[in-house]
Enzyme design. Structure first.
Site, PDB file in Angstrom:
ATOM      1  N   GLU A   1      -4.414   3.603   6.230  1.00 34.82           N
ATOM      2  CA  GLU A   1      -4.209   3.415   4.788  1.00 34.82           C
ATOM      3  C   GLU A   1      -4.818   4.591   4.016  1.00 34.82           C
ATOM      4  OE1 GLU A   1      -5.224  -0.538   3.192  1.00 34.82           O
ATOM      5  OE2 GLU A   1      -6.133   0.500   1.484  1.00 34.82           O
TER       6      GLU A   1
ATOM      7  N   SER B   1     -10.628  -0.529   3.477  1.00 31.05           N
ATOM      8  CA  SER B   1      -9.812  -0.722   4.685  1.00 31.05           C
ATOM      9  C   SER B   1      -9.261   0.627   5.140  1.00 31.05           C
ATOM     10  CB  SER B   1      -8.633  -1.642   4.401  1.00 31.05           C
ATOM     11  OG  SER B   1      -9.102  -2.879   3.956  1.00 31.05           O
TER      12      SER B   1
ATOM     13  N   ARG C   1       0.842  -1.224   0.000  1.00 29.37           N
ATOM     14  CA  ARG C   1       0.000   0.000   0.000  1.00 29.37           C
ATOM     15  C   ARG C   1       0.872   1.267   0.000  1.00 29.37           C
ATOM     16  NH1 ARG C   1      -2.439  -3.651  -0.955  1.00 29.37           N
ATOM     17  NH2 ARG C   1      -4.417  -4.392  -0.150  1.00 29.37           N
TER      18      ARG C   1
END
Ligand SMILES: Cc1cc2nc3c(=O)[nH]c(=O)nc-3n(C[C@H](O)[C@H](O)[C@H](O)COP(=O)(O)OP(=O)(O)OC[C@H]3O[C@@H](n4cnc5c(N)ncnc54)[C@H](O)[C@@H]3O)c2cc1C
Length: 339
Positions: A335, A239, A165
């Site tokens: 994130e 998420s 990520r």
């Protein structure tokens, strides 16, 4: 090309947060982007934000700068050889539509990334990933425009420094480049990846006897729809947290105290711990305070039940981070991009 002033971004972010942008302009090609950047309002803006589908941002206050919306469209095969096709997508192409286009043409490699919201231009930003595949596995190169120095640069996979990520666009080059298009290298012969999560189980349930790009995509889409809230119905950005990576030693100590802790080895030295498990253990799953909450079916996802502010969601995320640090000594990282 039109620059609008003081517009609400509620319909431009999947959390559905109602904040205002001082200036807002959309561009359909690099020339229009250059025009926007030359305009007085945008040049004198304190700050810029490149916006795609708005599915990985949390706005916490009015944006006192210029929002530049990437609407560069177009999909074209730029070259091919015996094994691969190289297919270029404009940064403003909807990601899932691009995946469907590839599947229709029989180009393999992105089927496990079906139904991820957002646009192709943002896909390298955090090296999007799902069901055992990441963008870096199919990435060839991208072209990005430097906002201050006004030049177009080509980035290879190495230049992008993809990680979990992560990419150079989230760190070293944060807010410096506009990703205009991305070229992917896709397989002419599919190499199916169905070992991750419940893909095989879902294929069995669907009664699939012979794998195809379409059936794998359908299985992934079904699983995702059963687990993740649809942002059109319940505001969210997928998420909210990354799965934290910790050393093997720290993981062993955690396992002694909490035998059911879930972790996956990453290389020889570290373990990726399931953030969802940590959050559930601290009893946040299903928690709601006003309109800000932790999704009842998936603890990694924070949701806006209607009129939550970005600040309220950010505060909830802070409470979650602190409680997990206190109980497990593990620091969760967000994130989602906090703006
Ligand atoms: C329900 C749901 C499920 C999700 N599932 C996943 C998943 O499985 N895997 C995953 O990895 N992500 C997932 N996400 C997160 C999100 O879909 C991805 O991060 C997606 O790539 C964001 O694209 P976007 O166009 O909406 O980006 P935006 O939210 O518009 O932007 C995200 C960041 O990228 C920057 N940016 C956007 N476009 C450009 C550009 N052209 N050039 C430079 N910078 C740019 C923005 O400034 C911002 O910092 C999910 C989100 C939702 C809502």
């Amino acid at each position: 090309m039109q620059i609008r002033e003081n517009i609400s971004l509620k319909s431009y972010n999947s959390f559905g947060i109602d904040i205002q942008a001082k200036y807002f302009g959309a561009f359909q090609n690099v020339a229009e982007l250059e025009d926007l950047l030359r305009s007085n309002d945008i040049q004198t803006s304190r700050t810029h934000l490149i916006l795609g589908g708005g599915s990985n941002v949390l706005f916490t206050k009015n944006f006192d700068g210029a929002v530049l919306k990437n609407d560069i469209n177009g999909i074209e095969v730029v070259k091919e050889d015996e094994d691969y096709v190289y297919i270029k997508a404009g940064g403003g192409e909807n990601w899932h539509s691009f995946v469907m286009h590839c599947i229709e043409k029989g180009f393999a490699g992105v089927e496990n990334l079906s139904l991820i919201p957002g646009n192709a231009g943002a896909s390298p930003m955090q090296n999007i990933g799902a069901y055992g595949v990441e963008i870096k596995d199919v990435f060839h190169e991208l072209e990005a425009f430097h906002i201050r120095d006004k030049y177009l640069r080509t980035f290879s996979a190495e230049d992008c420094a993809f990680g979990y990520r992560e990419s150079v666009f989230k760190s070293r080059y944060k807010n410096q480049f506009v990703i205009c298009n991305v070229t992917f290298r896709l397989n002419k012969q599919p190499k199916y990846n169905t070992s991750y999560g419940a893909i095989q189980q879902e294929l069995d349930r669907l009664g699939v006897k012979e794998l195809s790009l379409r059936t794998v995509s359908q299985a992934v889409a079904n699983i995702r729809s059963s687990k993740l809230p649809d942002p059109k119905i319940l505001g969210n950005a997928g998420s909210f947290f990354k799965n934290p990576q910790i050393g093997v030693q720290q993981f062993e100590e955690l396992k002694q105290k909490f035998p059911s802790v879930v972790g996956f080895p990453v290389g020889a030295d570290s373990i990726k711990v399931a953030a969802g498990w940590l959050i559930e253990q601290c009893e946040w799953k299903g928690y709601r305070n006003g309109d800000a909450g932790c999704y009842e079916k998936q603890a990694l996802v924070l949701v806006n039940y209607g009129n939550a502010t970005g600040k309220e969601i950010l505060e909830l995320s802070e409470q979650i981070i602190q409680s997990i640090n206190k109980k497990f000594g593990v620091l969760l990282e967000r994130e989602v991009n906090i703006i």
